[in-house]
Design an enzyme around this catalytic site. Structure first.
Site, PDB file in Angstrom:
ATOM      1  N   CYS A 296      36.311  43.754  43.936  1.00  0.00           N
ATOM      2  CA  CYS A 296      37.954  43.672  43.814  1.00  0.00           C
ATOM      3  C   CYS A 296      38.741  44.340  42.627  1.00  0.00           C
ATOM      4  CB  CYS A 296      38.183  43.016  44.963  1.00  0.00           C
ATOM      5  SG  CYS A 296      38.962  41.423  44.451  1.00  0.00           S
ATOM      6  N   LYS A 297      39.687  44.429  43.381  1.00  0.00           N
ATOM      7  CA  LYS A 297      40.185  44.630  41.807  1.00  0.00           C
ATOM      8  C   LYS A 297      40.306  43.893  40.651  1.00  0.00           C
ATOM      9  CE  LYS A 297      45.343  45.025  41.979  1.00  0.00           C
ATOM     10  NZ  LYS A 297      46.716  45.372  42.906  1.00  0.00           N
TER      11      LYS A 297
END
Length: 1006
Positions: free
Chosen positions: A924-925
């Protein structure tokens, strides 16, 4: 009235009380208000907190020292728990814990239950604990145990770990255990303190998730009630008959009993037949040893395999759980999370390669020769910008070289310029499952932040959008420069790479041919000629491209005062050296001058220069054939067999004759090859000049951004490949698949298609696609340096993975001989947060749909290749090929379904990857919050589907891993706070199984 007199002869103090009892209480209070009395109270409180009931011995002043410091001092006065004699220390562990010495077995770890005198044996009712005293009537308890360590020398208390919260019962059964790493100072005299709390409100239980000082006890009046505590010595547990203690929980004053707690040592893994536990003793007394479990291939000892893992992994965090199965057995699960030293090693290797490549290109531009003013100014501009970019790469490499400390980049540092090449929060997430009936299993996932250029920003999008826009603009550059397609520029870089690689090889084989001729060795001469022919043919083939011819013409037009001449007579591309008296002589080959600057240009001149290399080789082949034929037909040597002096004379004369005849031909080959190299190198450099000049400075900035994203992606890939190779060396099916087909590498993305995360996904898609340019090669390590070596250029990289000798011997012959191994990266992304909700309702999700569809086609191609080249019985997890076909069809249907937040895409893709022996990634980020939800869900799903986890314990196991497992430790490492960065409103938009347990999330800086 109360009168106070002072020994210091100060004036008396008169106090007036409102009542007689109040007046009588003053002397008592004043009597206690002195330093001696207060000190006594402090000591009493300290004794209560520490629960040290024994009087201190004279040697308690000796302080604990780490093992590395204690080596230079005398032995501690405590009975230590150490490793088996004559075995090296295994620093990498899946779980290190208090244990008896067990050779080739697994360690033991502390687990506990609270309540009755007996724990629940496998196969019996799980709820066998009882008798906890509630703090409030008619309220059910929500309990957890806090584990602290009392160091025997310093008498300091360190909060170490805690269990999960068990809700709504006075007879809790805890599923979480505790492990100790190898470097942790544990002695038989070490005390473990267990404190039991009742949580009033999990959402307000801030004490357990707040960062506290190491030696400070937390307040017990915030969100929870104190129930009871107990302590025990490690030696008592180790020496107990069944490695189990039943302890009484009491109030701090030691008076009231509030329940019991059972503590036991539980072994992970299986004991091989004939092996028993034993305890190592020495002269000073009995010492219980630590045992490290390090999953190694069959036939490979932990001592042989650990150096490789120590070179790649660092700072492991281990958690232990035990979960019931559907048939009332126990699953023992060890969860491990480790950093990777490759987070910094790979970027430094790559940047170093980029610097060398760019310096070589700049030098080639300078050596391009005289150019017309327009082109010369363009060259100067390109070199100036390239030098600036080169300085930036050098500064970044210097900054990374100065980095010390942690081997991972935290999520808070993702926007730092000096660390932009380093992957975010790269970790190995491993689950080791030991079940009573099935073979032990390992499940690995590499967790890393999405490869993206955070410092560069996403205002104008990511690489996927920026590259497309840049390419469209380059086509409309007009007269300023010549447009070459990306395919042509890639071909130009490949030709330059072949020049740098093949020219030295051809020259060295030509020298070996002359050496064989001087030694008059027919066999050696044949072998040398064979190698020379193969390399020369590759060299000639590298320039058999229309691009070289057209680029030479373009370069000529860029020279000052060029004149074009059209060819009048067509010429053949290659002639044979058939006449030994004529064409075979090197003087018959017409040498060409360098590219003319102020004369007429013949467009077919390149063909003559290029084919001269082939002609020269044919002449050498013909001459060698003639020499060998004469050797066979000559009877001079045979007639002189009885005369040694005559034979030696003949050999010397013939040897000199061979060398003299081949030497001029070899020199001609080298000269022709040098002329081809000069022309081709200049023409391809001119192509690269056009590529750079058409988009300054955008092209260089895009190259930088692509290098940054690729560096982050490659660091994770190399880590995943080495770990997969290490754990699968015993699997012959995997090794055959590795060199016949290659490995699938599946990335699970959790980015939304909204705001900045669109740019991150565009960066990530290009970075993962660029991994197709990577090949792996496995070599035998010749030293203790096991870090991988990276070679190549931007269009093609080779990663050399080093293995210890005993592990290298397990490889198939093809791999040992240096065969390069392919990887096939695929990315499937499904946004799950509240931003994805906005994108689905008000924005655009076509980027996600396009990425998933494109990568599904790549996965299908790999499956087709796999089924064509691999026999069905190599599939270790399936009985029939139809199972994989069904999963692929299921994945295709889910991708086409246009369903919002269709997380089944990720579940099915991950299953396919595991069944195909692939490498799993979750991103994810920042690989912290959403990634934690995903990997814990995947782990529990595997336990349910593959290891019969009891269905009633699925949610509890999920919450247990999220609340007390490795992923909450990952959050702490990144933001110094045990809170997932979600709020209640955000979680309402999350899919049901991606929501953390209450009390583990809240406002936090990420």
């Amino acid at each position: 009235m109360l009168q106070q007199s002072f020994q210091s002869r100060e004036s008396d103090l008169h106090c007036e009380a409102t009542s007689k009892p109040d007046c009588e209480s003053w002397p008592v209070a004043l009597g206690e208000a002195n330093s001696e009395s207060l000190q006594n109270k402090i000591q009493k409180l300290r004794r209560l907190i520490m629960e040290i009931k024994e009087e201190r011995t004279s040697d308690e002043a000796q302080h604990f020292l780490p093992a590395t410091q204690a080596d230079n001092l005398r032995e501690p006065q405590f009975t230590s728990i150490q490793r088996i004699a004559n075995e090296s220390k295994l620093e990498f562990v899946l779980g290190f814990c208090l244990s008896l010495v067990v050779r080739k077995t697994y360690p033991r770890v502390l687990v506990w239950s609270i309540g009755g005198a007996e724990t629940s044996p496998p196969g019996t009712d799980l709820k066998s604990c009882k008798d906890l005293v509630a703090t409030a009537r008619d309220r059910k308890l929500n309990t957890f145990v806090q584990i602290s360590v009392v160091h025997p020398a310093e008498q300091t208390l360190t909060r170490y770990s805690s269990t999960e919260i068990v809700e709504g019962t006075r007879d809790p059964l805890f599923l979480t255990g505790v492990t100790f790493p190898p470097e942790y100072p544990i002695y038989e005299e070490t005390k473990i303190k267990l404190t039991v709390y009742d949580v009033k409100d999990k959402s307000q239980d801030t004490v357990r998730i707040r960062v506290l000082s190491e030696h400070k006890e937390s307040r017990t009046d915030v969100g929870r009630n104190f129930l009871g505590l107990t302590t025990f010595k490690v030696g008592d547990l180790v020496k107990s008959k069944e490695q189990q203690l039943t302890l009484t929980l009491r109030t701090p004053d030691g008076g009231k009993t509030v329940g019991t707690i059972d503590v036991s040592l539980v072994k992970m893994g299986e004991i091989e037949e004939g092996e028993v536990d034993h305890i190592i003793t020495d002269v000073q007394g009995q010492k219980c040893a630590l045992v490290c479990e390090c999953t190694a291939p069959e036939g490979i000892s932990g001592k042989d395999s650990v150096p490789l893992l120590n070179a790649v992994l660092k700072n492991p965090i281990c958690k232990l759980y035990r979960f019931p199965t559907s048939d009332n057995k126990w699953l023992h699960i060890r969860e491990q999370m480790s950093e990777s030293t490759l987070s910094f090693h790979v970027p430094k290797e790559l940047i170093n390669l980029h610097i060398k490549e760019d310096m070589r290109r700049n030098q080639d531009l300078k050596e391009l020769g005289d150019l017309a003013p327009h082109w010369d100014n363009m060259r100067k501009n390109v070199i100036a910008h390239s030098e600036q970019m080169l300085n930036m790469y050098q500064d970044t490499l210097a900054d990374l070289g100065k980095h010390t400390g942690s081997s991972f980049k935290s999520s808070c540092s993702k926007g730092e310029k000096t660390l932009e090449f380093v992957p975010i929060n790269l970790h190995l997430q491993r689950m080791h499952v030991h079940s009573p009936r099935l073979k032990d299993a390992l499940y690995d996932v590499i967790t890393v932040g999405a490869p993206a250029a955070h410092f560069q920003g996403f205002k104008n999008g990511g690489l996927r959008k920026l590259l497309s826009k840049f390419e469209a603009e380059r086509r409309n550059t007009g007269y300023q420069c010549i447009y070459y397609s990306p395919e042509n520029t890639a071909k130009a870089k490949e030709v330059l790479s072949n020049i740098n690689h093949l020219q030295p090889l051809v020259s060295s084989h030509a020298d070996l041919l002359l050496n064989s001729a001087s030694q008059h060795s027919p066999d050696s001469l044949k072998n040398s000629l064979k190698m020379l022919s193969e390399k020369t043919e590759l060299f000639v083939h590298a320039f058999k491209d229309q691009l070289v011819r057209s680029a030479l013409l373009a370069l000529y037009t860029a020279r000052p005062g060029c004149v074009l001449k059209k060819p009048t007579v067509p010429r053949t591309s290659m002639e044979e050296c058939g006449d030994p008296q004529g064409q075979n002589h090197p003087s018959q080959i017409k040498r060409q001058n360098s590219i003319p600057h102020h004369s007429e240009y013949d467009e077919e001149e390149w063909d003559r220069v290029w084919t001269n290399v082939g002609k020269s080789l044919n002449c050498i082949i013909a001459m060698v054939d003639r020499l060998l034929e004469k050797e066979d037909s000559s009877s001079g040597i045979k007639e002189s067999e009885n005369d040694p002096s005559s034979a030696a004379c003949m050999v010397s004369h013939t040897s000199g004759d061979w060398y003299e005849k081949l030497y001029p031909l070899v020199i001609t080959l080298k000269d022709c090859m040098g002329e081809v190299v000069t022309r081709a190198k200049q023409s391809m450099t001119f192509v690269l000049l056009q590529e750079l000049a058409c988009g300054l400075p955008q092209h260089l900035m895009l190259t930088l951004r692509r290098d940054i994203v690729f560096s982050q992606a490659l660091a994770g890939l190399v880590c995943g490949f080495i770990i997969k190779l290490h754990t699968s060396l015993h699997d012959q099916g995997f090794l055959q698949q590795l060199h016949i087909v290659g490995l699938i590498v599946q990335y699970e993305g959790l980015l939304s298609t909204y705001s900045e995360e669109i740019g991150m996904l565009e960066d990530m898609a290009v970075g993962i696609s660029d991994l197709q340019k990577v090949m792996f090669k496995i070599i035998e390590a010749k030293s203790n340096d096991f870090l991988p070596v990276i070679t190549g250029r931007r269009e093609h990289y080779v990663i050399e993975v080093k293995l210890p000798a005993k592990m290298f011997e397990l490889l198939p012959q093809e791999i040992k001989e240096g065969k390069q191994l392919h990887v096939y990266p695929v990315l499937f992304n499904v946004g799950i947060n509240e931003q994805q909700t906005l994108a689905e309702r008000f924005g655009d999700t076509t980027l996600q749909e396009s990425v998933n569809q494109e990568n599904f086609e790549l996965l299908k191609e790999y499956y087709k290749l796999f089924t064509e080249k691999m026999p069905p019985d190599w599939l270790p997890h399936f009985q029939e090929q139809n199972d994989l076909k069904g999963l692929l069809e299921n994945l295709h249907q889910n991708i086409q379904a246009k369903k919002r937040k269709n997380v089944e895409i990720m579940w099915v893709a991950a299953t396919i990857c595991r069944k195909l022996n692939g490498i799993r990634f979750t991103c994810c980020k920042s690989a912290k919050d959403r990634t934690s939800m995903s990997v814990t869900l995947e782990q529990c799903s595997i336990l349910r589907d593959e290891h019969q986890l009891h269905k009633d314990f699925f949610i509890r196991a999920l919450d247990c891993m999220r609340r007390e497992g490795c992923r909450i430790e990952n959050v702490l490492k990144n933001i110094k706070c045990r809170k997932y960065a979600f709020n209640m409103i955000q979680l309402m938009a999350f899919p049901k199984y991606y929501r953390p347990p209450e009390g583990t999330y809240g406002k936090a800086d990420t």
